[in-house]
Write an enzyme that holds these catalytic residues in place. Structure first.
Site, mmCIF file in Angstrom:
data_model
loop_
_atom_site.group_PDB
_atom_site.id
_atom_site.type_symbol
_atom_site.label_atom_id
_atom_site.label_comp_id
_atom_site.label_asym_id
_atom_site.label_seq_id
_atom_site.Cartn_x
_atom_site.Cartn_y
_atom_site.Cartn_z
ATOM 1 C CG ASP A 153 25.776 81.004 20.376
ATOM 2 O OD1 ASP A 153 26.071 82.010 19.742
ATOM 3 O OD2 ASP A 153 26.069 80.525 21.348
ATOM 4 C CD GLU B 68 33.852 86.457 20.485
ATOM 5 O OE1 GLU B 68 32.727 85.677 20.494
ATOM 6 O OE2 GLU B 68 33.383 87.733 20.227
ATOM 7 C CE1 TYR C 104 28.363 90.663 20.530
ATOM 8 C CE2 TYR C 104 30.279 89.451 21.175
ATOM 9 C CZ TYR C 104 29.168 89.412 20.414
ATOM 10 O OH TYR C 104 29.115 88.315 19.441
#
Length: 259
Positions: free
Chosen positions: A59, A48, A171
Site C-alpha cells: 500500500d 474490500e 486481482y
C-alpha cells in the site's frame, strides 16, 4: 453473498463490478459501517474491508495512513470480525490484509472467523502462491475464496499456477508499485488484460480514481474495477464523507453499468 453469485447477477444485467476498499476502523467502527453503507448505496458491488497491519507493504501513503489511524483507534482482528459481522449490506465482503496477522491468529481459525462473520473472500498481497497451501486448504473447508494477485511482470507459468488455485476473481495489479490514485491508466493494464486467460472475473486495481479511468479499464476488457485510495482520501478529509463516498461510487458504477 458469495462473490460468484454477485458476478453472475451482474452478468445477467450486462454490468461490470465496482469493488470498493475501506480500511476497517478508520476513523472508527461506527464510521466504517456508515461508509460501507454509503458506498453500497452509491453502487459498490463488493466491499474490500481492510484489516489494518503496521507494515502494509503493497500500500501507498494513503492507505498506510488509514491503517495507522485505524490501529491508533484500537482496531485489531477480534474487533474486526465483530465489525464485519455487524455489516448487513447485501454485497460480498472481502478481507484484505497481510499474512502476519493470519499466521499469528492461526490460518484455519482466521479463515473460519472470516466465514462466521460474513466475509466470503480473502486477499493477502504478501502471500505467494507457492506458500499458500494452508490457507487454500482452510478456504475449501470453510467456503471462503482466496484471491491472488497478478502483476505486469507475472510470467505465463506462474499465472497458470495462480489460475489453477484462485477463486472469486483474479486481482490484476495494473502497474508496478504500491496502491494510490493516479492521473492516468497505465498501458500495462491493457497489456496484462490480454495475457490473463481465465474463466474467473478479471478485476483491475491500483491507480483507478475516477469514472474516466474506470471506463478505460472496462473498455480494455476488465470485469471489475477496484478502487481504494480515492475513497480513503475522502475519508481522510473528514469533509462530507458519506455524501462524497456515495457520489464517487455512483460515478464509478455508472461506467461499470455502461450508463
Amino acid at each position: 453473498m458469495r462473490i460468484a453469485e454477485k458476478f453472475q447477477e451482474l452478468k445477467a444485467k450486462k454490468e461490470k463490478a465496482l469493488i470498493a476498499y475501506v480500511c476497517a476502523g478508520d476513523p472508527g467502527e461506527d464510521a466504517t459501517k456508515e461508509y460501507v453503507h454509503a458506498l453500497v448505496k452509491g453502487g459498490a458491488d463488493i466491499v474490500e474491508l481492510g484489516l489494518p497491519f503496521s507494515d502494509p507493504v503493497a500500500d501507498g501513503p494513503t492507505i498506510q495512513a488509514a491503517s495507522d489511524r485505524a490501529l491508533e483507534a484500537g482496531m485489531n482482528p477480534d474487533i474486526y470480525f465483530e465489525l464485519a459481522a455487524s455489516i448487513k449490506e447485501q454485497v460480498p465482503l472481502v478481507c484484505m490484509t497481510y499474512y502476519n496477522l493470519i499466521f499469528r491468529r492461526g490460518v484455519e481459525k482466521f479463515v473460519k472467523d472470516c466465514a462466521a462473520s460474513g466475509i466470503t473472500g480473502i486477499i493477502v498481497p504478501d502471500l505467494p502462491i507457492e506458500e499458500a497451501d494452508d490457507i487454500l486448504k482452510a478456504s475449501k473447508i470453510h467456503g471462503v475464496d482466496i484471491i491472488f494477485m497478478v502483476t505486469p511482470i507475472t510470467d505465463k507459468d506462474r499465472m497458470q499456477k495462480i489460475f489453477s488455485k484462485d477463486s472469486g476473481f483474479i486481482y490484476i495489479v495494473s502497474r508496478l508499485g504500491v496502491t494510490g490514485a493516479r492521473a492516468d491508466v497505465a498501458k500495462s493494464t491493457r497489456d496484462i488484460l490480454g495475457k490473463v486467460n481465465t474463466t474467473l472475473p478479471r478485476a483491475v486495481g491500483f491507480g483507478i480514481s475516477n469514472g474516466k479511468q474506470a471506463a478505460e479499464v472496462i473498455a480494455a476488457g476488465a470485469d471489475a474495477v477496484i478502487v481504494g485510495s480515492a475513497f480513503v482520501n475522502i475519508i481522510a478529509s473528514q469533509e462530507n464523507v458519506k455524501e462524497r463516498l456515495e457520489k464517487l461510487a455512483r460515478e464509478l458504477k455508472a461506467e461499470c453499468s455502461g450508463q
